[in-house]
Design a protein around this motif. Sequence first.
Motif, short mmCIF file in Angstrom:
data_model
loop_
_atom_site.label_atom_id
_atom_site.label_comp_id
_atom_site.label_asym_id
_atom_site.label_seq_id
_atom_site.Cartn_x
_atom_site.Cartn_y
_atom_site.Cartn_z
N THR A 48 8.55 -23.07 -6.14
CA THR A 48 9.88 -22.45 -6.01
C THR A 48 9.84 -20.96 -6.34
N VAL A 49 9.35 -20.65 -7.53
CA VAL A 49 9.25 -19.24 -7.93
C VAL A 49 7.96 -18.62 -7.38
N ARG A 50 6.94 -19.47 -7.12
CA ARG A 50 5.67 -19.06 -6.51
C ARG A 50 4.95 -17.98 -7.33
N VAL A 51 4.75 -18.28 -8.62
CA VAL A 51 4.07 -17.33 -9.51
C VAL A 51 2.70 -17.81 -9.95
N THR A 52 2.29 -18.99 -9.51
CA THR A 52 1.01 -19.55 -9.98
C THR A 52 -0.12 -19.41 -8.97
N ASP A 53 0.18 -18.99 -7.74
CA ASP A 53 -0.85 -18.84 -6.72
C ASP A 53 -0.57 -17.56 -5.92
N TRP A 54 -1.41 -16.54 -6.09
CA TRP A 54 -1.19 -15.24 -5.45
C TRP A 54 -1.27 -15.30 -3.93
N ARG A 55 -1.93 -16.33 -3.40
CA ARG A 55 -2.08 -16.44 -1.95
C ARG A 55 -0.75 -16.68 -1.23
N PHE A 56 0.22 -17.26 -1.95
CA PHE A 56 1.51 -17.56 -1.31
C PHE A 56 2.19 -16.28 -0.81
N GLY A 57 1.94 -15.16 -1.49
CA GLY A 57 2.53 -13.90 -1.08
C GLY A 57 1.92 -13.33 0.18
N LEU A 58 0.75 -13.85 0.60
CA LEU A 58 0.07 -13.36 1.79
C LEU A 58 0.53 -14.08 3.06
N LEU A 59 1.28 -15.16 2.90
CA LEU A 59 1.69 -15.94 4.05
C LEU A 59 2.72 -15.18 4.88
N LYS A 60 2.53 -15.19 6.18
CA LYS A 60 3.45 -14.55 7.10
C LYS A 60 4.52 -15.55 7.55
N ALA A 61 5.62 -15.03 8.08
CA ALA A 61 6.69 -15.89 8.57
C ALA A 61 6.21 -16.67 9.79
N ASP A 62 6.79 -17.84 10.01
CA ASP A 62 6.43 -18.64 11.18
C ASP A 62 7.08 -18.03 12.43
N PRO A 63 6.81 -18.55 13.63
CA PRO A 63 7.38 -17.97 14.86
C PRO A 63 8.90 -17.87 14.87
N LEU A 64 9.58 -18.68 14.08
CA LEU A 64 11.05 -18.64 14.03
C LEU A 64 11.56 -17.71 12.93
N GLY A 65 10.65 -17.04 12.25
CA GLY A 65 11.04 -16.12 11.20
C GLY A 65 11.28 -16.77 9.85
N HIS A 66 10.90 -18.04 9.70
CA HIS A 66 11.07 -18.76 8.45
C HIS A 66 9.83 -18.62 7.58
N TYR A 67 10.01 -18.67 6.28
CA TYR A 67 8.86 -18.67 5.38
C TYR A 67 8.02 -19.91 5.64
N ASP A 68 6.70 -19.75 5.65
CA ASP A 68 5.80 -20.84 6.02
C ASP A 68 5.57 -21.78 4.83
N VAL A 69 6.56 -22.59 4.55
CA VAL A 69 6.47 -23.56 3.46
C VAL A 69 5.36 -24.58 3.75
N TYR A 70 5.20 -24.90 5.03
CA TYR A 70 4.18 -25.86 5.44
C TYR A 70 2.80 -25.42 4.94
N SER A 71 2.41 -24.18 5.27
CA SER A 71 1.10 -23.68 4.85
C SER A 71 1.04 -23.50 3.34
N MET A 72 2.15 -23.12 2.72
CA MET A 72 2.19 -22.96 1.27
C MET A 72 1.86 -24.27 0.57
#
Length: 247
Positions: A143-167
Amino acid sequence: MSAPESAAAATVRPEEHGRSTGFYRSSVGKKMIVAITGIILILFVVGHLLGNLQIFLGPDWINGYSQHLRDLGPLLWLIRIFLLVTVVVHIYVTIHLAIDNRRARPERYRERDYVKATFASRHMVMSGLIVLAFIIYHLAHFTVRVTDWRFGLLKADPLGHYDVYSMMVYGFQNIYVSAFYVVGLFLLTLHLSHGASSFFQSLGFNNQKLTPRLGIGGRVFAWLLFVGYTSIPVAILLGIVKPAQQL
């Protein structure tokens, strides 16, 4: 309001306050609070699982679901705070119930009850505290995404949504995170396997025929939740579910 009516109201209010305080302090009142907060949390656990299982439907499904939640804005955080407070109240009152029960029972009855009690019922407080720690870590992780720095590198999906799937995939590819997740869910399952039936008994659904059925139903329900939740990290570790984008 006339003076006599005001005086009557003044004499009633302390009594009402005393009754409410007495109800909370009573064993029945505490059990009711534990039951109600427990049912609220069970409903959340079921809804959360249904949302998370959308990962098996593909990125568009779970990313869209996550976006709908974020669109709630401040309401979403109010719901999260309410649920966290509910967890704290549930554990706090459960601890008080456990203390009251130990004070009320002589030593010889404690030993007899210990033989009859299940592992889950004997360790409700311990499992509840560990589950609370698990929830806090889970919020910090996804939720806060502070334990894995890689989550900040994820790009938005084709619909402009945050890529929760890849996260989620990258998060559970860490064997230690997945192991802690499974252990936390195992303890939650033990907690629910005893608590689910106890909730209904506290609300008055208690007789010779119904109680055993509630016990069996509670255990089946709890283990179905365990299978549903753990299926996600297991599928990711086995490579069945892979990230939608590479980092």
